[in-house]
Design a protein around this motif. Sequence first.
Motif, PDB file in Angstrom:
ATOM      1  N   THR A 139       0.684  -1.342   0.030  1.00 26.98           N
ATOM      2  CA  THR A 139       0.116  -0.025   0.075  1.00 26.98           C
ATOM      3  C   THR A 139       0.841   1.039  -0.145  1.00 26.98           C
ATOM      4  O   THR A 139       0.531   2.259  -0.647  1.00 26.98           O
ATOM      5  CB  THR A 139      -0.949  -0.044   1.256  1.00 26.98           C
ATOM      6  N   ALA A 140       1.885   1.235   0.693  1.00 28.55           N
ATOM      7  CA  ALA A 140       2.769   2.313   1.044  1.00 28.55           C
ATOM      8  C   ALA A 140       3.397   2.595  -0.562  1.00 28.55           C
ATOM      9  O   ALA A 140       3.592   3.681  -0.984  1.00 28.55           O
ATOM     10  CB  ALA A 140       3.913   2.209   1.934  1.00 28.55           C
ATOM     11  N   ILE A 168       4.289   3.774  13.702  1.00 31.46           N
ATOM     12  CA  ILE A 168       4.527   5.133  14.532  1.00 31.46           C
ATOM     13  C   ILE A 168       4.584   6.229  13.481  1.00 31.46           C
ATOM     14  O   ILE A 168       5.358   6.252  12.826  1.00 31.46           O
ATOM     15  CB  ILE A 168       5.821   5.058  15.394  1.00 31.46           C
ATOM     16  N   ARG A 169       3.536   7.180  13.670  1.00 42.20           N
ATOM     17  CA  ARG A 169       3.337   8.294  12.934  1.00 42.20           C
ATOM     18  C   ARG A 169       4.354   9.510  13.333  1.00 42.20           C
ATOM     19  O   ARG A 169       4.929   9.360  14.316  1.00 42.20           O
ATOM     20  CB  ARG A 169       2.003   8.892  12.993  1.00 42.20           C
ATOM     21  N   GLU A 179      -5.565   2.239   5.170  1.00 38.98           N
ATOM     22  CA  GLU A 179      -6.358   3.041   5.018  1.00 38.98           C
ATOM     23  C   GLU A 179      -5.891   4.480   5.442  1.00 38.98           C
ATOM     24  O   GLU A 179      -5.904   5.813   4.840  1.00 38.98           O
ATOM     25  CB  GLU A 179      -7.739   3.016   5.645  1.00 38.98           C
ATOM     26  N   TYR A 180      -4.873   4.472   6.467  1.00 38.27           N
ATOM     27  CA  TYR A 180      -4.293   5.735   6.625  1.00 38.27           C
ATOM     28  C   TYR A 180      -3.522   6.533   5.772  1.00 38.27           C
ATOM     29  O   TYR A 180      -3.544   7.577   5.394  1.00 38.27           O
ATOM     30  CB  TYR A 180      -3.405   5.679   8.047  1.00 38.27           C
ATOM     31  N   LEU A 203      -3.655   9.727   3.248  1.00 40.29           N
ATOM     32  CA  LEU A 203      -2.360  10.517   3.030  1.00 40.29           C
ATOM     33  C   LEU A 203      -2.204  10.980   1.448  1.00 40.29           C
ATOM     34  O   LEU A 203      -1.783  12.208   1.103  1.00 40.29           O
ATOM     35  CB  LEU A 203      -1.160  10.318   3.739  1.00 40.29           C
ATOM     36  N   ALA A 204      -2.433   9.894   0.809  1.00 37.15           N
ATOM     37  CA  ALA A 204      -2.060   9.978  -0.667  1.00 37.15           C
ATOM     38  C   ALA A 204      -3.138  10.635  -1.477  1.00 37.15           C
ATOM     39  O   ALA A 204      -3.233  10.663  -2.646  1.00 37.15           O
ATOM     40  CB  ALA A 204      -1.824   8.579  -1.019  1.00 37.15           C
TER      41      ALA A 204
END
Length: 201
Positions: A18-19, A57-58, A72-73, A77-78
């Motif tokens: 996903t990243a 860890i954000r 989903e985070y 962001l994207a």
Amino acid sequence: MKLYHSTASPYVRKVLMTAWECGLASRIELLPASGTPAAPNRDMAARNPLMKIPTLIRDDGSELYDSIVICEYFDSLAGGTLFPPAGEARWQVLRRHALVDGLLDSALAVRYETVARPEPLRWQEWIDGHSAKIDNALDALEREVDALPAAFQIDQIALVAALGYLDFRFASRPWRPGRPKLERWFARLSERESAKRTVPT
Ligand SMILES: N[C@@H](CCC(=O)N[C@@H](CS)C(=O)NCC(=O)O)C(=O)O
């Protein structure tokens, strides 16, 4: 961002694929971690009480888990195309994701039973029951794989990670026989950059 990870974990692979799909891979520092339910990674407990990977860890120091939440985070962001907006398409993607994740949960349960549990305590019915779930899920996916939407979304990312995991850990129990559509689909999608960058080792 920092990600507790292992190159063998299919849930981590889903997050890393996903990243890559979201163009965020270069922003993630990988922190090696390992553990099993019998020997949980206690160093992670302050970050994730479940002591599981993936845990993110954000940049503000706060944590996110589990894998679907992190995915989903990243998508948010994207600018978000991997999770459809509210509506029927979203329900179908989330259902398929749940099917694939359930397959993985059973694969992990078999793996722990055969590798982490001491041999005299191993329970064949447990392995057989989870193996039946894996087979049923693969058969269901064989039936619907040709009707998947063209868009590569979170359900399909999870499916690449799951089939790759079966190849990696269950090579002696091949999933391809009798599932030619899934085999073709996996060969095609494995060519994506996100898949090639995250092959389990
Ligand atoms: N539902 C979780 C599952 C994560 C999971 O089970 N990860 C495994 C590695 S593949 C783990 O951390 N196992 C260690 C343990 O259960 O203590 C997710 O989607 O992130």
